[in-house]
Design a protein around this motif. Structure first.
Motif, PDB file in Angstrom:
ATOM      1  N   LYS A  10       0.837  -1.212   0.000  1.00 38.44           N
ATOM      2  CA  LYS A  10       0.000   0.000   0.000  1.00 38.44           C
ATOM      3  C   LYS A  10       0.867   1.255   0.000  1.00 38.44           C
ATOM      4  O   LYS A  10       2.048   1.208   0.346  1.00 38.44           O
ATOM      5  CB  LYS A  10      -0.904   0.013   1.231  1.00 38.44           C
ATOM      6  N   ASP A  11       0.279   2.361  -0.405  1.00 43.75           N
ATOM      7  CA  ASP A  11       0.977   3.640  -0.325  1.00 43.75           C
ATOM      8  C   ASP A  11       1.119   4.063   1.131  1.00 43.75           C
ATOM      9  O   ASP A  11       0.329   3.644   1.985  1.00 43.75           O
ATOM     10  CB  ASP A  11       0.189   4.719  -1.073  1.00 43.75           C
ATOM     11  N   ASP A  12       2.120   4.902   1.392  1.00 46.37           N
ATOM     12  CA  ASP A  12       2.233   5.378   2.768  1.00 46.37           C
ATOM     13  C   ASP A  12       1.084   6.330   3.090  1.00 46.37           C
ATOM     14  O   ASP A  12       0.505   6.962   2.214  1.00 46.37           O
ATOM     15  CB  ASP A  12       3.596   6.011   3.044  1.00 46.37           C
ATOM     16  N   GLU A  13       0.782   6.379   4.370  1.00 47.22           N
ATOM     17  CA  GLU A  13      -0.382   7.118   4.866  1.00 47.22           C
ATOM     18  C   GLU A  13       0.044   8.030   5.999  1.00 47.22           C
ATOM     19  O   GLU A  13       0.759   7.605   6.906  1.00 47.22           O
ATOM     20  CB  GLU A  13      -1.416   6.114   5.388  1.00 47.22           C
ATOM     21  N   GLY A  14      -0.395   9.275   5.950  1.00 52.46           N
ATOM     22  CA  GLY A  14      -0.128  10.183   7.052  1.00 52.46           C
ATOM     23  C   GLY A  14      -0.962   9.804   8.252  1.00 52.46           C
ATOM     24  O   GLY A  14      -2.178   9.637   8.128  1.00 52.46           O
ATOM     25  N   VAL A  15      -0.336   9.666   9.405  1.00 52.45           N
ATOM     26  CA  VAL A  15      -1.030   9.247  10.618  1.00 52.45           C
ATOM     27  C   VAL A  15      -1.383  10.452  11.478  1.00 52.45           C
ATOM     28  O   VAL A  15      -2.535  10.631  11.878  1.00 52.45           O
ATOM     29  CB  VAL A  15      -0.167   8.262  11.424  1.00 52.45           C
ATOM     30  N   THR A  16      -0.369  11.266  11.771  1.00 52.55           N
ATOM     31  CA  THR A  16      -0.589  12.416  12.630  1.00 52.55           C
ATOM     32  C   THR A  16       0.578  13.385  12.534  1.00 52.55           C
ATOM     33  O   THR A  16       1.688  12.985  12.202  1.00 52.55           O
ATOM     34  CB  THR A  16      -0.773  11.968  14.094  1.00 52.55           C
ATOM     35  N   VAL A  17       0.301  14.649  12.807  1.00 56.50           N
ATOM     36  CA  VAL A  17       1.344  15.669  12.841  1.00 56.50           C
ATOM     37  C   VAL A  17       1.111  16.597  14.032  1.00 56.50           C
ATOM     38  O   VAL A  17      -0.018  16.719  14.523  1.00 56.50           O
ATOM     39  CB  VAL A  17       1.383  16.515  11.549  1.00 56.50           C
ATOM     40  N   VAL A  18       2.195  17.237  14.458  1.00 57.60           N
ATOM     41  CA  VAL A  18       2.101  18.266  15.497  1.00 57.60           C
ATOM     42  C   VAL A  18       2.983  19.431  15.075  1.00 57.60           C
ATOM     43  O   VAL A  18       4.138  19.251  14.691  1.00 57.60           O
ATOM     44  CB  VAL A  18       2.516  17.720  16.888  1.00 57.60           C
ATOM     45  N   GLY A  19       2.413  20.619  15.127  1.00 57.73           N
ATOM     46  CA  GLY A  19       3.134  21.798  14.706  1.00 57.73           C
ATOM     47  C   GLY A  19       3.958  22.399  15.826  1.00 57.73           C
ATOM     48  O   GLY A  19       3.861  21.998  16.996  1.00 57.73           O
ATOM     49  N   SER A  20       4.764  23.388  15.462  1.00 56.40           N
ATOM     50  CA  SER A  20       5.573  24.090  16.463  1.00 56.40           C
ATOM     51  C   SER A  20       4.683  24.826  17.462  1.00 56.40           C
ATOM     52  O   SER A  20       5.103  25.111  18.585  1.00 56.40           O
ATOM     53  CB  SER A  20       6.523  25.066  15.774  1.00 56.40           C
ATOM     54  N   ASP A  21       3.444  25.094  17.053  1.00 55.38           N
ATOM     55  CA  ASP A  21       2.491  25.757  17.955  1.00 55.38           C
ATOM     56  C   ASP A  21       1.704  24.764  18.791  1.00 55.38           C
ATOM     57  O   ASP A  21       0.844  25.158  19.577  1.00 55.38           O
ATOM     58  CB  ASP A  21       1.516  26.627  17.148  1.00 55.38           C
ATOM     59  N   GLY A  22       1.998  23.476  18.623  1.00 53.22           N
ATOM     60  CA  GLY A  22       1.327  22.450  19.410  1.00 53.22           C
ATOM     61  C   GLY A  22       0.049  21.914  18.818  1.00 53.22           C
ATOM     62  O   GLY A  22      -0.545  20.971  19.347  1.00 53.22           O
ATOM     63  N   ARG A  23      -0.394  22.495  17.723  1.00 52.85           N
ATOM     64  CA  ARG A  23      -1.629  22.010  17.099  1.00 52.85           C
ATOM     65  C   ARG A  23      -1.373  20.638  16.491  1.00 52.85           C
ATOM     66  O   ARG A  23      -0.339  20.395  15.889  1.00 52.85           O
ATOM     67  CB  ARG A  23      -2.113  22.974  16.029  1.00 52.85           C
ATOM     68  N   VAL A  24      -2.371  19.763  16.632  1.00 53.24           N
ATOM     69  CA  VAL A  24      -2.222  18.400  16.122  1.00 53.24           C
ATOM     70  C   VAL A  24      -3.299  18.096  15.086  1.00 53.24           C
ATOM     71  O   VAL A  24      -4.366  18.722  15.069  1.00 53.24           O
ATOM     72  CB  VAL A  24      -2.290  17.362  17.255  1.00 53.24           C
ATOM     73  N   LYS A  25      -2.969  17.120  14.261  1.00 52.04           N
ATOM     74  CA  LYS A  25      -3.909  16.670  13.246  1.00 52.04           C
ATOM     75  C   LYS A  25      -3.770  15.162  13.168  1.00 52.04           C
ATOM     76  O   LYS A  25      -2.644  14.643  13.183  1.00 52.04           O
ATOM     77  CB  LYS A  25      -3.577  17.311  11.895  1.00 52.04           C
ATOM     78  N   TYR A  26      -4.890  14.453  13.071  1.00 49.65           N
ATOM     79  CA  TYR A  26      -4.875  12.997  13.002  1.00 49.65           C
ATOM     80  C   TYR A  26      -5.648  12.520  11.777  1.00 49.65           C
ATOM     81  O   TYR A  26      -6.648  13.130  11.374  1.00 49.65           O
ATOM     82  CB  TYR A  26      -5.543  12.387  14.239  1.00 49.65           C
ATOM     83  N   ALA A  27      -5.205  11.402  11.246  1.00 47.95           N
ATOM     84  CA  ALA A  27      -6.001  10.716  10.235  1.00 47.95           C
ATOM     85  C   ALA A  27      -7.265  10.193  10.912  1.00 47.95           C
ATOM     86  O   ALA A  27      -7.229   9.811  12.091  1.00 47.95           O
ATOM     87  CB  ALA A  27      -5.210   9.555   9.639  1.00 47.95           C
ATOM     88  N   ASP A  28      -8.372  10.166  10.195  1.00 47.69           N
ATOM     89  CA  ASP A  28      -9.638   9.708  10.774  1.00 47.69           C
ATOM     90  C   ASP A  28      -9.521   8.291  11.326  1.00 47.69           C
ATOM     91  O   ASP A  28     -10.146   7.950  12.328  1.00 47.69           O
ATOM     92  CB  ASP A  28     -10.747   9.760   9.717  1.00 47.69           C
ATOM     93  N   SER A  29      -8.697   7.481  10.694  1.00 57.20           N
ATOM     94  CA  SER A  29      -8.580   6.075  11.080  1.00 57.20           C
ATOM     95  C   SER A  29      -7.941   5.871  12.449  1.00 57.20           C
ATOM     96  O   SER A  29      -8.048   4.782  13.023  1.00 57.20           O
ATOM     97  CB  SER A  29      -7.779   5.305  10.017  1.00 57.20           C
ATOM     98  N   VAL A  30      -7.263   6.894  12.974  1.00 59.86           N
ATOM     99  CA  VAL A  30      -6.569   6.727  14.251  1.00 59.86           C
ATOM    100  C   VAL A  30      -7.050   7.679  15.333  1.00 59.86           C
ATOM    101  O   VAL A  30      -6.575   7.612  16.474  1.00 59.86           O
ATOM    102  CB  VAL A  30      -5.037   6.879  14.084  1.00 59.86           C
ATOM    103  N   LYS A  31      -7.977   8.563  14.978  1.00 55.07           N
ATOM    104  CA  LYS A  31      -8.482   9.524  15.961  1.00 55.07           C
ATOM    105  C   LYS A  31      -8.993   8.797  17.204  1.00 55.07           C
ATOM    106  O   LYS A  31      -9.587   7.732  17.103  1.00 55.07           O
ATOM    107  CB  LYS A  31      -9.606  10.362  15.353  1.00 55.07           C
ATOM    108  N   VAL A  32      -8.759   9.367  18.334  1.00 53.59           N
ATOM    109  CA  VAL A  32      -9.158   8.855  19.647  1.00 53.59           C
ATOM    110  C   VAL A  32      -8.197   7.762  20.124  1.00 53.59           C
ATOM    111  O   VAL A  32      -7.852   7.705  21.299  1.00 53.59           O
ATOM    112  CB  VAL A  32     -10.600   8.329  19.669  1.00 53.59           C
ATOM    113  N   ARG A  33      -7.710   6.926  19.214  1.00 52.07           N
ATOM    114  CA  ARG A  33      -6.878   5.793  19.614  1.00 52.07           C
ATOM    115  C   ARG A  33      -5.397   6.151  19.723  1.00 52.07           C
ATOM    116  O   ARG A  33      -4.680   5.588  20.557  1.00 52.07           O
ATOM    117  CB  ARG A  33      -7.047   4.646  18.607  1.00 52.07           C
ATOM    118  N   PHE A  34      -4.918   7.069  18.865  1.00 52.54           N
ATOM    119  CA  PHE A  34      -3.499   7.423  18.851  1.00 52.54           C
ATOM    120  C   PHE A  34      -3.310   8.836  19.408  1.00 52.54           C
ATOM    121  O   PHE A  34      -4.163   9.710  19.222  1.00 52.54           O
ATOM    122  CB  PHE A  34      -2.959   7.403  17.420  1.00 52.54           C
TER     123      PHE A  34
END
Length: 125
Positions: free
Chosen positions: A43-67
């Motif tokens: 499979k192609d690689d998939e973005g899981v999550t990121v955190v910015g220098s300001d602390g803001r985070v973003k999650y893939a829908d598939s891992v929200k709540v769990r990761f």
């Protein structure tokens, strides 16, 4: 040039937990967009999550709540806490980084110029 080294991968049962670490040298993670990507076999690689220098985070829908992504700026280390693991979470997990703040707006592979070699996660059902 920065150096990213992942650890903490391994095998787990479905429903279990793992914690990945990414030790960084060569730059200060507090000023970078940091994140985790993963790639399952065939499979192609998939973005899981990121955190910015300001602390803001973003999650893939598939891992929200769990990761949960976190970072220890004093140790210059990024973490990924993975709970309630599923078989579909199996794959190679890569620590990624980029100095561009905009990299954290989207979970896109092309936004990240620095990659670790990855750590393998295998979840059995």
């Amino acid at each position: 040039q920065g150096h990213l080294v992942e650890s903490g991968g391994g095998s787990a049962q479905a429903g279990g937990s793992l914690r990945l670490s990414c030790v960084v040298s060569g730059f200060t993670i507090s000023t970078y967009c940091m994140g985790w990507f993963r790639q399952a076999p065939g499979k192609d690689d998939e973005g899981v999550t990121v955190v910015g220098s300001d602390g803001r985070v973003k999650y893939a829908d598939s891992v929200k709540v769990r990761f949960t992504i976190s970072k220890d700026n004093a140790r210059n280390t990024l973490y990924l806490e993975m709970n309630n693991l599923k078989a579909e979470d199996s794959g190679r997990y890569y620590c990624v980084a980029d100095p561009w703040a905009g990299a954290c707006l989207h979970l896109q592979r092309g936004n990240f110029g620095l990659w670790g070699k990855g750590t393998q996660v295998t979840v059995s059902s």
